[in-house]
Motif scaffolding. Structure first.
Motif, PDB file in Angstrom:
ATOM      1  N   HIS A  24      33.221  65.403   0.082  1.00  0.00           N
ATOM      2  CA  HIS A  24      33.822  64.247   0.755  1.00  0.00           C
ATOM      3  C   HIS A  24      34.696  64.689   1.930  1.00  0.00           C
ATOM      4  N   LEU A  25      35.451  65.754   1.741  1.00  0.00           N
ATOM      5  CA  LEU A  25      36.273  66.274   2.838  1.00  0.00           C
ATOM      6  C   LEU A  25      35.382  66.737   3.990  1.00  0.00           C
ATOM      7  N   MET A  26      34.289  67.410   3.673  1.00  0.00           N
ATOM      8  CA  MET A  26      33.356  67.904   4.689  1.00  0.00           C
ATOM      9  C   MET A  26      32.757  66.745   5.491  1.00  0.00           C
ATOM     10  N   ILE A  27      32.392  65.666   4.802  1.00  0.00           N
ATOM     11  CA  ILE A  27      31.790  64.518   5.489  1.00  0.00           C
ATOM     12  C   ILE A  27      32.830  63.809   6.352  1.00  0.00           C
ATOM     13  N   PHE A  28      34.040  63.667   5.838  1.00  0.00           N
ATOM     14  CA  PHE A  28      35.114  63.052   6.624  1.00  0.00           C
ATOM     15  C   PHE A  28      35.361  63.844   7.906  1.00  0.00           C
ATOM     16  N   LEU A  29      35.432  65.170   7.796  1.00  0.00           N
ATOM     17  CA  LEU A  29      35.673  66.020   8.969  1.00  0.00           C
ATOM     18  C   LEU A  29      34.485  65.979   9.936  1.00  0.00           C
ATOM     19  N   SER A  30      33.287  65.798   9.409  1.00  0.00           N
ATOM     20  CA  SER A  30      32.104  65.700  10.273  1.00  0.00           C
ATOM     21  C   SER A  30      32.183  64.460  11.162  1.00  0.00           C
ATOM     22  N   TRP A  31      32.517  63.326  10.570  1.00  0.00           N
ATOM     23  CA  TRP A  31      32.638  62.099  11.359  1.00  0.00           C
ATOM     24  C   TRP A  31      33.825  62.166  12.320  1.00  0.00           C
ATOM     25  N   PHE A  83      33.788  61.757  16.472  1.00  0.00           N
ATOM     26  CA  PHE A  83      34.715  60.863  17.166  1.00  0.00           C
ATOM     27  C   PHE A  83      35.549  61.616  18.202  1.00  0.00           C
ATOM     28  N   LEU A  84      36.038  62.799  17.854  1.00  0.00           N
ATOM     29  CA  LEU A  84      36.896  63.564  18.767  1.00  0.00           C
ATOM     30  C   LEU A  84      36.137  64.039  20.007  1.00  0.00           C
ATOM     31  N   LEU A 123      27.813  46.833   5.633  1.00  0.00           N
ATOM     32  CA  LEU A 123      28.933  46.570   6.536  1.00  0.00           C
ATOM     33  C   LEU A 123      28.887  47.428   7.800  1.00  0.00           C
ATOM     34  N   LEU A 124      28.579  48.723   7.643  1.00  0.00           N
ATOM     35  CA  LEU A 124      28.694  49.635   8.773  1.00  0.00           C
ATOM     36  C   LEU A 124      27.785  49.252   9.954  1.00  0.00           C
ATOM     37  N   PRO A 125      26.488  48.975   9.743  1.00  0.00           N
ATOM     38  CA  PRO A 125      25.647  48.650  10.907  1.00  0.00           C
ATOM     39  C   PRO A 125      26.118  47.417  11.660  1.00  0.00           C
ATOM     40  N   SER A 126      26.562  46.380  10.920  1.00  0.00           N
ATOM     41  CA  SER A 126      26.972  45.143  11.591  1.00  0.00           C
ATOM     42  C   SER A 126      28.281  45.336  12.355  1.00  0.00           C
ATOM     43  N   ILE A 127      29.254  46.025  11.759  1.00  0.00           N
ATOM     44  CA  ILE A 127      30.524  46.268  12.451  1.00  0.00           C
ATOM     45  C   ILE A 127      30.294  47.182  13.651  1.00  0.00           C
ATOM     46  N   PHE A 128      29.488  48.212  13.454  1.00  0.00           N
ATOM     47  CA  PHE A 128      29.171  49.144  14.534  1.00  0.00           C
ATOM     48  C   PHE A 128      28.507  48.386  15.690  1.00  0.00           C
ATOM     49  N   GLY A 129      27.587  47.471  15.330  1.00  0.00           N
ATOM     50  CA  GLY A 129      26.903  46.699  16.361  1.00  0.00           C
ATOM     51  C   GLY A 129      27.845  45.798  17.147  1.00  0.00           C
ATOM     52  N   LYS A 130      28.816  45.200  16.464  1.00  0.00           N
ATOM     53  CA  LYS A 130      29.790  44.346  17.150  1.00  0.00           C
ATOM     54  C   LYS A 130      30.640  45.161  18.125  1.00  0.00           C
ATOM     55  N   ILE A 131      30.979  46.395  17.728  1.00  0.00           N
ATOM     56  CA  ILE A 131      31.754  47.262  18.622  1.00  0.00           C
ATOM     57  C   ILE A 131      30.925  47.631  19.851  1.00  0.00           C
ATOM     58  N   LEU A 132      29.643  47.895  19.650  1.00  0.00           N
ATOM     59  CA  LEU A 132      28.758  48.203  20.782  1.00  0.00           C
ATOM     60  C   LEU A 132      28.644  47.011  21.734  1.00  0.00           C
ATOM     61  N   ASP A 133      28.627  45.817  21.160  1.00  0.00           N
ATOM     62  CA  ASP A 133      28.570  44.619  22.009  1.00  0.00           C
ATOM     63  C   ASP A 133      29.855  44.452  22.817  1.00  0.00           C
ATOM     64  N   TYR A 143      34.036  54.441  20.187  1.00  0.00           N
ATOM     65  CA  TYR A 143      34.899  53.637  19.323  1.00  0.00           C
ATOM     66  C   TYR A 143      34.192  53.242  18.026  1.00  0.00           C
ATOM     67  N   GLY A 144      32.877  53.123  18.093  1.00  0.00           N
ATOM     68  CA  GLY A 144      32.123  52.773  16.901  1.00  0.00           C
ATOM     69  C   GLY A 144      32.270  53.805  15.789  1.00  0.00           C
ATOM     70  N   PHE A 145      32.428  55.071  16.180  1.00  0.00           N
ATOM     71  CA  PHE A 145      32.531  56.118  15.165  1.00  0.00           C
ATOM     72  C   PHE A 145      33.846  56.076  14.395  1.00  0.00           C
ATOM     73  N   ILE A 146      34.765  55.207  14.791  1.00  0.00           N
ATOM     74  CA  ILE A 146      35.961  54.986  13.972  1.00  0.00           C
ATOM     75  C   ILE A 146      35.563  54.427  12.604  1.00  0.00           C
ATOM     76  N   ILE A 147      34.480  53.636  12.572  1.00  0.00           N
ATOM     77  CA  ILE A 147      34.072  52.991  11.319  1.00  0.00           C
ATOM     78  C   ILE A 147      33.628  54.017  10.269  1.00  0.00           C
ATOM     79  N   PRO A 148      32.672  54.923  10.561  1.00  0.00           N
ATOM     80  CA  PRO A 148      32.338  55.916   9.539  1.00  0.00           C
ATOM     81  C   PRO A 148      33.497  56.850   9.213  1.00  0.00           C
ATOM     82  N   VAL A 149      34.417  57.062  10.166  1.00  0.00           N
ATOM     83  CA  VAL A 149      35.611  57.861   9.855  1.00  0.00           C
ATOM     84  C   VAL A 149      36.426  57.165   8.769  1.00  0.00           C
ATOM     85  N   ILE A 150      36.652  55.867   8.936  1.00  0.00           N
ATOM     86  CA  ILE A 150      37.431  55.108   7.946  1.00  0.00           C
ATOM     87  C   ILE A 150      36.690  55.042   6.606  1.00  0.00           C
TER      88      ILE A 150
END
Length: 418
Positions: free
Chosen positions: A296-303, A307-308, A365-375, A385-392
């Motif tokens: 889980h730590l590895m995946i969090f750091l990957s996202w 983002f960075l 949830l992720l695809p729809s929220i990500f899509g709204k950010i892209l819009d 900014y969309g990559f904030i979602i998988p980070v959270i």
């Protein structure tokens, strides 16, 4: 338990995994013919979206009810019926004369699919000791990833060769045959081999009322830990790679659609590796929590890394990150190893369903929220900014990994839970 020492348990394992492989392949296979369906049936993109939504809504909404019913009446019936519903739905899909048949077909597939994983976990729990079970969950996860892999280039090539109706009809017939094979393997033959255990099954103590059980479930820290673990790993992988990976590669790296689709393949390779490696490592170390929290730590750091880099890390690094994120999805099999280790057998089904709902909720949830950010943010800044979602979302998964409680005796002594 005699079942857990018999050679026959490997026949059960092979039959269940083959059915799971075929069923998983049909979760995303219709996405290969989206354009063709729109032309053949003269439907809009929103109608195609409705077909997908109906399938996955049925899957999500039935996880906990299926878990409750499977705990009470046993998993064999539901796995058999699930395979048959998948087969019938897929056959209907291949023969559909209009979009209404397509809708009913995907609804049947979604209902059938909802029964599979929870009951697979329960069946393996019954036939294998805990330490074996943890390792075999890894292979079960790998078979699912291979099913997703089959639904990419191999199935696409088959459709190009024979047409989409023939391909789906063949798979549908195979799934119906799987239902009959599962009946023989799970019900008829075991009744002959293990007659003395047949009566034992009917002497299970009366389960608590559904309301009391659900109340206990939603107030249990360990149940929420498994929910969050699945939410953080499965949802971020399926939600992004399954929906936005190809457009991401096209817009951020100027890749062709074919080249961008290879990002999905990279994630699948990671998932295929992640399932058996993570479960083997858990058995080797004698603990689930440490390797799982590390994943889980590895995946969090990957996202966070994506983002960075403003959503566009160097391409070589992107390949590594997609492999790691796929690895994390494969490692999500440890969610159900945690359930099997910690909870009594009579509630393993409903807790597994609850945990599985977490992963699916995140994937919706992720695809729809990500899509709204892209819009809202045009161009590359939308992906940034969309990559904030998988980070959270992956942070929530990390919290789940930290919250996991393990029995002090470790994995090996958890064999005595039953």
């Amino acid at each position: 338990m005699e079942k857990q020492n018999s050679r026959y348990r490997w026949v059960v394992f092979a039959a269940v995994l083959f059915a799971y492989f075929l069923i998983v392949s049909q979760r995303t296979a219709p996405g290969l013919i989206t354009d063709q369906l729109m032309v053949d049936f003269k439907v809009t993109a929103s109608t195609i979206g409705l077909l997908t939504s109906v399938q996955f809504l049925a899957y999500a909404s039935l996880q906990v009810p299926i878990g409750l019913l499977s705990d009470r009446y046993g998993p064999n019936l539901f796995l058999i019926v699930g395979a048959l519903l998948n087969g019938i739905g897929t056959v209907m899909y291949s023969l559909a004369p209009n979009e209404y048949f397509l809708l009913v077909a995907r609804l049947l597939v979604g209902i059938g699919d909802a029964t599979i994983w929870v009951n697979l976990v329960l069946i393996l729990s019954q036939w294998f000791k805990v330490k074996e079970f943890i390792s075999l969950l890894g292979f079960a996860g790998m078979s699912g990833s291979l099913g997703f892999l089959m639904a990419t280039f191999p199935f696409s090539a088959w459709i190009d060769l024979t047409g989409w109706r023939v391909a789906f009809l063949t798979i549908g017939i195979l799934l119906c045959l799987c239902g009959f094979i599962l009946y023989y393997v799970l019900v008829k033959k075991p009744n002959q081999l293990f007659k003395q255990e047949k009566k034992k099954k009917t002497t299970l103590e009366k389960s608590e009322s559904t309301i009391v059980l659900l109340r206990r479930l939603v107030t249990d820290r360990q149940a929420w830990a498994t929910f969050l673990c699945h939410f953080g790993l499965v949802g971020t992988y399926v939600g992004f790679i399954g929906s936005w990976a190809v457009p991401y590669g096209i817009h951020m790296y100027d890749m062709t659609r074919s080249e961008a689709s290879q990002l999905i393949m990279i994630g699948l390779v990671g998932a295929i590796i992640g399932a058996p490696v993570s479960t083997w490592l858990s058995n080797r170390l004698g603990t689930i929590k440490f390797p799982y929290a590390t994943v889980h730590l590895m995946i969090f750091l990957s996202w966070v890394t994506v983002f960075l880099f403003a959503g566009k890390p160097p391409f070589y690094l992107l390949i590594i990150l997609f492999l790691l994120i796929g690895f994390g999805n494969g490692a999500s099999a440890l969610t159900f190893a945690t359930v099997r280790q910690y909870f009594p057998m009579k509630v393993v089904g409903v807790v597994s369903g609850f945990a599985n709902t977490g992963g699916f909720l995140s994937a919706v949830l992720l695809p729809s929220i990500f899509g709204k950010i892209l819009d809202h943010f045009p161009g590359s800044s939308g992906y940034h900014y969309g990559f904030i979602i998988p980070v959270i979302f992956s942070l929530l998964g990390l919290i789940g990994g930290v919250l996991i409680k393990e029995k002090q005796e470790g994995v090996a002594t958890a064999i005595h839970v039953d």
